[in-house]
Enzyme design. Structure first.
Site, PDB file in Angstrom:
ATOM      1  N   GLY A  89      -3.761   3.657 -11.245  1.00  0.00           N
ATOM      2  CA  GLY A  89      -4.495   3.555  -9.998  1.00  0.00           C
ATOM      3  C   GLY A  89      -4.029   4.552  -8.954  1.00  0.00           C
ATOM      4  N   SER A 101       0.816  -1.215   0.000  1.00  0.00           N
ATOM      5  CA  SER A 101       0.000   0.000   0.000  1.00  0.00           C
ATOM      6  C   SER A 101       0.851   1.267   0.000  1.00  0.00           C
ATOM      7  CB  SER A 101      -0.927   0.014   1.215  1.00  0.00           C
ATOM      8  OG  SER A 101      -1.670   1.221   1.258  1.00  0.00           O
ATOM      9  N   LYS A 121     -13.919  -4.284   2.574  1.00  0.00           N
ATOM     10  CA  LYS A 121     -14.812  -3.148   2.337  1.00  0.00           C
ATOM     11  C   LYS A 121     -16.279  -3.437   2.652  1.00  0.00           C
ATOM     12  CE  LYS A 121     -11.852  -0.888  -1.071  1.00  0.00           C
ATOM     13  NZ  LYS A 121     -11.751  -0.341  -2.438  1.00  0.00           N
ATOM     14  N   ASP A 179     -14.031   6.039  -2.521  1.00  0.00           N
ATOM     15  CA  ASP A 179     -13.590   5.456  -3.789  1.00  0.00           C
ATOM     16  C   ASP A 179     -14.381   6.031  -4.964  1.00  0.00           C
ATOM     17  OD1 ASP A 179     -11.542   3.795  -2.952  1.00  0.00           O
ATOM     18  OD2 ASP A 179     -12.843   2.055  -2.669  1.00  0.00           O
TER      19      ASP A 179
END
Length: 286
Positions: A245, A15, A67, A107
């Site tokens: 991304g 990450s 999530k 998101d």
């Protein structure tokens, strides 16, 4: 007292969220530490019990595969996250019996902004690769861009519950196609959003490269490590626009920082600059 924040997921070592958040808090002059913590779905309830007992927590960023699970575990979900049942952000708010955990989905904003800054047209023809939590956010983002229907390429449509629920919540029609058909059909769309994990779209990328087809549209590949991904490289070779991304990550992280650090109003330009620099993301005009 130093505040705490973290990104949760499994695996999580790749990450780049810690670099983004640490740069932002340093630029804001806010005393919040930020770390990456490996948490599985089974371990999530125990982890949340621990953080509820500590007063220092300010927020959690949430990635795969947590999530949907965390949406059911927080005290409240606000905004589009409530409609989707998918949360990637948890803010801590004071309450009479301890902190309240409030879920959001940033998101969607991340995908919308990434596509808009790349020049996506209004109401684009659109396809999504994958059927999980990030795909659910992609469907909601496409609806915000004016799209009324989209094609979802998945290995198993039976396991695409998150994206089906998202489509029903935001009012967008979906057609499901096998992932094996993606390389043949993707070049015909204005916008393609790949929400597959790192390397999971390599086969599609290899097929695109072998076909040598023109890819005039925009590809947003949510995976950013390794980069360029195989599908991104094939898309570029076909003449299309690729949005890494990292840009989606940047735009959704800006909203998280706003929540965790209680920033009122627009994020200062100098903070966005240092966030871009921290991960090597291009600076767009906001």
């Amino acid at each position: 007292m130093t505040g705490r924040a973290a990104v949760l997921g499994h695996p999580i070592g790749h990450s780049k969220s810690p670099a983004l958040h640490r740069a932002a808090y340093a630029a804001l002059g806010v005393d919040i530490g930020y770390e990456a913590i490996d948490v599985t779905v089974d371990a999530l309830p125990g982890f949340l019990s621990t953080v509820r007992a500590e007063d220092s927590w300010r927020g959690l960023s949430v990635t795969m595969p947590l999530k949907a699970a965390i949406a059911a575990a927080v005290d409240e979900v606000r905004g589009v996250g409530e409609a989707l049942g998918v949360v990637n952000t948890v803010a801590f708010e004071p309450g009479p019996a301890g902190p309240r955990l409030v879920g959001y989905n940033t998101d969607v904003a991340g995908i919308v902004n990434a596509l808009r800054y790349a020049g996506a047209p209004d109401a684009p023809s659109a396809a999504v690769l994958g059927g999980g939590g990030t795909a659910a956010a992609a469907v909601a983002a496409l609806r915000d861009l004016g799209t009324s229907s989209a094609t979802v390429f998945v290995r198993d449509a039976v396991r695409a519950a998150d994206v089906r629920a998202a489509a029903a919540a935001v009012g967008i029609d979906l057609q499901f196609r096998p992932l094996t058909a993606a390389a043949r059909e993707l070049p015909g769309y204005d916008v393609v959003v790949s929400t597959l994990p790192p390397r999971a779209a390599d086969g599609t990328g290899a097929d695109l490269a072998a076909a040598g087809a023109a890819t005039p549209g925009i590809l947003l590949d949510a995976a950013y490590d390794p980069w360029p991904s195989r599908i991104a490289a094939a898309w570029t070779a076909g003449g299309g626009t690729v949005v890494p991304g990292l840009e989606m990550l940047l735009y959704q992280a800006i909203e998280q920082v706003r929540l965790f650090a209680a920033v009122d109003g627009p994020m200062p330009a100098e903070v966005i600059d240092v966030m871009c620099d921290a991960v090597g993301a291009p600076r767009r005009v906001f």
